[in-house]
Write a protein that holds these residues in place. Structure first.
Motif, PDB file in Angstrom:
ATOM      1  N   VAL A 116     -17.554   8.335  -6.821  1.00  0.00           N
ATOM      2  CA  VAL A 116     -16.533   8.806  -5.188  1.00  0.00           C
ATOM      3  C   VAL A 116     -15.711   9.380  -5.979  1.00  0.00           C
ATOM      4  O   VAL A 116     -15.283  10.535  -5.418  1.00  0.00           O
ATOM      5  N   LEU A 117     -14.971   9.237  -6.882  1.00  0.00           N
ATOM      6  CA  LEU A 117     -13.813   9.427  -7.809  1.00  0.00           C
ATOM      7  C   LEU A 117     -14.553  11.332  -7.972  1.00  0.00           C
ATOM      8  O   LEU A 117     -13.780  12.516  -8.143  1.00  0.00           O
ATOM      9  N   ARG A 118     -15.984  10.917  -8.919  1.00  0.00           N
ATOM     10  CA  ARG A 118     -15.924  12.319  -9.406  1.00  0.00           C
ATOM     11  C   ARG A 118     -16.831  13.575  -7.978  1.00  0.00           C
ATOM     12  O   ARG A 118     -16.166  14.617  -8.014  1.00  0.00           O
ATOM     13  N   LEU A 119     -16.976  12.737  -6.767  1.00  0.00           N
ATOM     14  CA  LEU A 119     -16.727  13.751  -5.725  1.00  0.00           C
ATOM     15  C   LEU A 119     -16.046  13.718  -5.482  1.00  0.00           C
ATOM     16  O   LEU A 119     -15.479  15.226  -5.024  1.00  0.00           O
ATOM     17  N   ARG A 136       0.472  -0.963   0.132  1.00  0.00           N
ATOM     18  CA  ARG A 136      -0.205   0.124  -0.211  1.00  0.00           C
ATOM     19  C   ARG A 136       1.678   1.632   0.120  1.00  0.00           C
ATOM     20  O   ARG A 136       1.444   1.639   0.706  1.00  0.00           O
ATOM     21  N   ARG A 137       0.584   2.325  -1.228  1.00  0.00           N
ATOM     22  CA  ARG A 137       1.654   3.367  -0.858  1.00  0.00           C
ATOM     23  C   ARG A 137       0.838   4.264  -0.067  1.00  0.00           C
ATOM     24  O   ARG A 137       1.505   5.956   0.125  1.00  0.00           O
ATOM     25  N   ALA A 138       0.353   4.195   0.364  1.00  0.00           N
ATOM     26  CA  ALA A 138      -0.671   5.370   1.143  1.00  0.00           C
ATOM     27  C   ALA A 138      -0.992   4.633   2.646  1.00  0.00           C
ATOM     28  O   ALA A 138      -1.672   3.237   2.801  1.00  0.00           O
ATOM     29  N   PRO A 139      -0.910   4.838   3.511  1.00  0.00           N
ATOM     30  CA  PRO A 139      -2.011   4.444   5.116  1.00  0.00           C
ATOM     31  C   PRO A 139      -3.873   3.782   4.784  1.00  0.00           C
ATOM     32  O   PRO A 139      -3.927   3.790   5.598  1.00  0.00           O
ATOM     33  N   GLY A 140      -4.208   5.303   4.102  1.00  0.00           N
ATOM     34  CA  GLY A 140      -5.884   5.671   4.455  1.00  0.00           C
ATOM     35  C   GLY A 140      -5.985   4.507   3.553  1.00  0.00           C
ATOM     36  O   GLY A 140      -5.689   3.726   2.623  1.00  0.00           O
ATOM     37  N   LEU A 141      -7.849   4.646   3.340  1.00  0.00           N
ATOM     38  CA  LEU A 141      -7.800   4.219   2.219  1.00  0.00           C
ATOM     39  C   LEU A 141      -8.340   4.359   1.018  1.00  0.00           C
ATOM     40  O   LEU A 141      -7.954   5.543   0.541  1.00  0.00           O
ATOM     41  N   ARG A 142      -8.174   2.862   0.365  1.00  0.00           N
ATOM     42  CA  ARG A 142      -9.028   3.217  -1.604  1.00  0.00           C
ATOM     43  C   ARG A 142      -9.503   3.942  -1.607  1.00  0.00           C
ATOM     44  O   ARG A 142     -10.731   3.986  -0.808  1.00  0.00           O
ATOM     45  N   ARG A 143      -9.905   4.484  -2.629  1.00  0.00           N
ATOM     46  CA  ARG A 143     -10.905   4.981  -3.387  1.00  0.00           C
ATOM     47  C   ARG A 143     -11.632   3.784  -3.386  1.00  0.00           C
ATOM     48  O   ARG A 143     -13.292   4.389  -3.262  1.00  0.00           O
ATOM     49  N   GLU A 144     -11.967   2.931  -3.651  1.00  0.00           N
ATOM     50  CA  GLU A 144     -12.372   1.992  -4.221  1.00  0.00           C
ATOM     51  C   GLU A 144     -12.810   0.802  -2.753  1.00  0.00           C
ATOM     52  O   GLU A 144     -14.128   0.614  -2.633  1.00  0.00           O
ATOM     53  N   GLU A 145     -11.759   1.011  -2.035  1.00  0.00           N
ATOM     54  CA  GLU A 145     -12.078   0.522  -0.505  1.00  0.00           C
ATOM     55  C   GLU A 145     -13.407   1.474   0.518  1.00  0.00           C
ATOM     56  O   GLU A 145     -14.767   0.818   0.903  1.00  0.00           O
ATOM     57  N   LEU A 146     -13.047   2.772  -0.298  1.00  0.00           N
ATOM     58  CA  LEU A 146     -14.132   3.935   0.275  1.00  0.00           C
ATOM     59  C   LEU A 146     -15.664   3.834  -0.564  1.00  0.00           C
ATOM     60  O   LEU A 146     -16.986   3.395   0.344  1.00  0.00           O
ATOM     61  N   ALA A 147     -15.558   3.324  -1.141  1.00  0.00           N
ATOM     62  CA  ALA A 147     -17.071   3.119  -1.926  1.00  0.00           C
ATOM     63  C   ALA A 147     -17.446   1.757  -1.660  1.00  0.00           C
ATOM     64  O   ALA A 147     -18.840   1.854  -1.716  1.00  0.00           O
ATOM     65  N   VAL A 170     -17.264   3.185  -8.037  1.00  0.00           N
ATOM     66  CA  VAL A 170     -15.488   3.753  -7.341  1.00  0.00           C
ATOM     67  C   VAL A 170     -15.940   5.433  -8.604  1.00  0.00           C
ATOM     68  O   VAL A 170     -15.235   6.209  -8.197  1.00  0.00           O
ATOM     69  N   ASP A 171     -17.007   5.222  -9.483  1.00  0.00           N
ATOM     70  CA  ASP A 171     -16.376   6.374 -10.269  1.00  0.00           C
ATOM     71  C   ASP A 171     -17.434   7.776 -10.168  1.00  0.00           C
ATOM     72  O   ASP A 171     -16.949   9.099  -9.467  1.00  0.00           O
TER      73      ASP A 171
END
Length: 282
Positions: free
Chosen positions: A53-56, A32-43, A50-51
């Motif tokens: 969330v990305l647009r938001l 993992r490149r970052a400690p937080g959630l991936r966008r896919e995981e939040l979605a 996912v799309d």
């Protein structure tokens, strides 16, 4: 920890970056490149694409609904002030005091996430399902596939849409306890329009609900009880069902557990592996 971005997308990105996957009940993998959630995981956690969330996050999707903001606030495990900040950033008024809250405190989510082998669903005071884990979805079906307005247990029970669950107390006793809980919620949240609509709808469409509503009942007392759930893939599973109240949040955490080493535990293990989906031969 306060977010440094004030726009809606910036707030979502900042709070996504700070939330540990482990605290969200997700597996932590290497690379993992970052400690937080991936966008896919939040979605996934919020039940959104996912799309979208990305647009938001990029500010290309404007004016998210209160339902979407609430789902993101729960998925991001925001505090109440942060939740209100996210609503305002979306141009919406935060939920008023005196209405049924769907906010699930971060501590409750972290606790439930650590019990990942146990089917857990968290319900608001009106018995609307507001949070669940993967085992709950494996046992009952994925709630994100159902419109948020249809994730109410009382509505499902009195319209015949509830999963096949047999209670040792009997179906009528369970239904009466739901009505008693709704009566209690109405007395404590008289200004909640969603709750009022739910009760009026059930009184008009369900003769059983209308009859129980007209009956004098005391507030329901939930105790541990045996329940049998008929799963389409593994058959009947017997559980101990417990309803745990969350002080200060007016939430109910419903858990289903089996005795270690039992045949029921083996069936639950199979659901854990398959996610409740059909198993086909290669």
């Amino acid at each position: 920890m306060a977010a440094t971005h004030t726009g809606f997308g910036g707030l979502v990105r900042a709070w996504r970056d700070r939330l540990s996957p482990a605290d969200a009940g997700l597996p932590v993998t290497s690379g993992r490149r970052a400690p937080g959630l991936r966008r896919e995981e939040l979605a996934q956690l919020a039940g959104l694409s996912v799309d979208y969330v990305l647009r938001l996050e990029q500010g290309r999707a404007k004016h998210p609904s209160a339902q979407v903001v609430g789902a993101l606030a729960r998925a991001l495990q925001l505090s109440r002030p942060e939740r209100d900040q996210l609503y305002r950033a979306a141009g919406l008024l935060p939920p008023r005091d005196g209405t049924v809250s769907t906010h699930v405190p971060a501590g409750v989510q972290r606790l439930a996430a650590r019990l990942r082998d146990v089917p857990i669903g968290v319900f608001a005071a009106d018995w609307t399902l507001v949070w669940w884990n993967a085992m709950w979805a494996a046992l009952f079906g994925d709630p994100s596939a159902v419109p948020a307005t249809e994730r109410n247990l009382a509505r499902a029970v009195f319209t015949g849409a509830a999963p096949p669950v047999r209670s040792e107390r009997g179906d009528e006793a369970f239904a009466l306890s739901l009505v008693a809980d709704l009566k209690d919620a109405v007395s404590r949240y008289p200004l909640d329009a969603r709750l009022d609509r739910l009760v009026r709808e059930l009184r008009e469409t369900s003769g059983a609900f209308a009859r129980y509503w007209a009956t004098e009942t005391a507030a329901a007392v939930h105790s541990s009880e045996r329940k049998t759930i008929k799963h389409p893939e593994v058959g009947d599973i017997q559980f101990d069902c417990d309803v745990l109240l969350v002080p200060g949040a007016d939430l109910r955490m419903v858990t289903y557990t089996t005795a270690a080493g039992s045949a029921d535990a083996s069936k639950l293990d199979l659901l854990r592996v398959t996610g409740g989906r059909p198993v086909t031969a290669p």
